[in-house]
Write an enzyme that holds these catalytic residues in place. Sequence first.
Site, short mmCIF file in Angstrom:
data_model
loop_
_atom_site.label_atom_id
_atom_site.label_comp_id
_atom_site.label_asym_id
_atom_site.label_seq_id
_atom_site.Cartn_x
_atom_site.Cartn_y
_atom_site.Cartn_z
CG ASP A 184 -2.20 -0.69 0.97
OD1 ASP A 184 -2.32 -1.28 -0.12
OD2 ASP A 184 -3.08 -0.68 1.85
CE1 TYR A 222 7.89 0.90 -5.31
CE2 TYR A 222 5.93 0.30 -6.55
CZ TYR A 222 7.26 0.66 -6.52
OH TYR A 222 7.94 0.80 -7.70
CG ASP A 223 0.06 0.03 -4.77
OD1 ASP A 223 0.85 -0.15 -5.72
OD2 ASP A 223 -0.65 -0.86 -4.30
CB SER A 236 3.74 -5.26 -14.18
OG SER A 236 3.38 -5.23 -12.84
CG LEU A 237 -1.37 -8.12 -13.70
CD1 LEU A 237 -1.91 -9.05 -12.62
CD2 LEU A 237 -2.25 -8.21 -14.95
CE LYS A 286 -1.00 -8.65 -8.48
NZ LYS A 286 0.22 -8.94 -7.74
NE ARG A 315 7.88 -9.30 -13.36
CZ ARG A 315 6.79 -8.98 -12.69
NH1 ARG A 315 5.63 -9.07 -13.29
NH2 ARG A 315 6.86 -8.61 -11.44
CD GLU A 355 3.60 -14.43 -8.99
OE1 GLU A 355 3.57 -14.40 -10.23
OE2 GLU A 355 3.83 -13.43 -8.30
CE LYS A 414 -5.15 -13.49 -15.25
NZ LYS A 414 -4.94 -14.71 -14.50
S1 IVH Z 1 -1.84 -12.79 -15.19
C1 IVH Z 1 0.84 -9.69 -16.86
N1 IVH Z 1 -2.60 -13.98 -13.05
O1 IVH Z 1 1.18 -10.40 -10.52
C2 IVH Z 1 0.39 -10.84 -17.65
N2 IVH Z 1 -0.66 -12.63 -12.92
O2 IVH Z 1 1.60 -7.59 -10.01
C3 IVH Z 1 -0.71 -11.59 -17.05
N3 IVH Z 1 0.38 -12.62 -10.70
O3 IVH Z 1 3.25 -9.86 -13.28
C4 IVH Z 1 -0.46 -11.95 -15.66
N4 IVH Z 1 -1.04 -13.98 -9.72
O4 IVH Z 1 3.52 -12.08 -11.94
C5 IVH Z 1 -1.68 -13.17 -13.58
N5 IVH Z 1 -3.42 -15.15 -11.25
C6 IVH Z 1 -2.49 -14.34 -11.75
C7 IVH Z 1 -1.43 -13.82 -11.01
C8 IVH Z 1 -0.53 -12.95 -11.63
C9 IVH Z 1 0.06 -13.26 -9.55
C10 IVH Z 1 1.54 -11.73 -10.80
C11 IVH Z 1 2.21 -11.70 -12.15
C12 IVH Z 1 2.15 -10.25 -12.55
C13 IVH Z 1 2.08 -9.59 -11.22
C14 IVH Z 1 1.62 -8.16 -11.28
#
Ligand code: IVH
Length: 379
Positions: A43, A45-46, A89-90, A122, A143, A177, A303
């Site tokens: 948090d 960091y965000d 990243s996301l 996540k 990564r 992960e 997604k």
């Molecule tokens: S999908 C980016 N699904 O969270 C391409 N990522 O903070 C699609 N991560 O870089 C990634 N759980 O390393 C995806 N269920 C999940 C995930 C996940 C953890 C990680 C991933 C991403 C990072 C971003």
Amino acid sequence: MIPSMTPPAAVIADATAYARAVEDAARAAAAYCAGGSSPLDDDAYDRLARGIAAWEAAHPEEVLPDSPTGKVAGGAAEGDVPHTVPMLSLDNVFSPEEFTAWTASLARRVGREVGRFAVGPKLDGLAVAARYHEGRLTRLITRGDGTAGEDVSHAINTVEGLPGTLTEPVTVEVRGEILMTTAQFEHANEVRIRHGGQPFANPRNAAAGTLRAKERAYTVPMTFFGYGLLALPGTDAALAGRLEELPYSEAMSTAAGLGVHTSAGTAVPEVVVETAGQAVARVQEIAALRAELPFGIDGIVVKADLAADRRAAGSGSRAPRWAIAYKLPAVEKITRLLEVEWNVGRTGIIAPRAVLEPVVVEGSTITSEFAVLVADLLG
Ligand code: IVH
């Protein structure tokens, strides 16, 4: 209900505060990527990153090269194995309102409402790419900076859920992960202490340290969760074509069918829903289960499921536009400010550091906080 909890952006008043904030963020990102204990929680960091982004938006000509805003995952050590497709990243949202705004922008990009979302945990670990040639696991890569990562193939046999051989002799890359479950973390610390080492502060640090350690006298297990399946040079053309067209959820069941561990068998499997409202409901269900999960999650990933929608949405240089991380509130604890240390940073800037009475937050012992937060504390 999940409260709306967008962390407020850190307030950055001038160029000096901006430089100090960039320095703090870069230090935290470097510590995070190296698997050390980050001085800032997610948090914090965000908040810092949002403050930096806000200041940069107003002063685009003064953006510093170290700024985390333009880098994948805040910048990572450069590795030596190039990724075939960047590991992105996301982007994050923190409230139902921000999530709805994201689905609306997604609909604008796609040209219609998206009618299928995959919603899953996540995982709070480290992103890796696992390369399989003709069904055999040949290479494991972190990564890194998203374009190239470190070769950590030495860890191949220590990761549960990442089989040495797939159920079919296919050439594919599995992305996902690596983390330590709570039980694996406790075991790793017992073994480490027995070997005269210091215990790891939390499961994420433990997984990062273990993954990168090359010549340890002992090995401790970790767990892999797959979240991506893609073709490699050498993948059969028909399979490569199929992977391009599969809904995300079906790519994941294909990975599971090949023997790769995914969230499917857990208490929070990825599910497909049809509306943004259903996605938020699923986010809330997963959030409610978080405390009792045997592994750490720091949010929920939503997604666009259909390949056509993902293609239409596309990706930015940092993150795909077809996916979003709905971040969960960090666990909050109250402690005492013991003193403030005034340190001179690398660029000559004075960086105050708050020395705190140690407090355990989700397995990590927090003993200090950095500049901008201290500035807030002091008013
Ligand atoms: S999908 C980016 N699904 O969270 C391409 N990522 O903070 C699609 N991560 O870089 C990634 N759980 O390393 C995806 N269920 C999940 C995930 C996940 C953890 C990680 C991933 C991403 C990072 C971003």
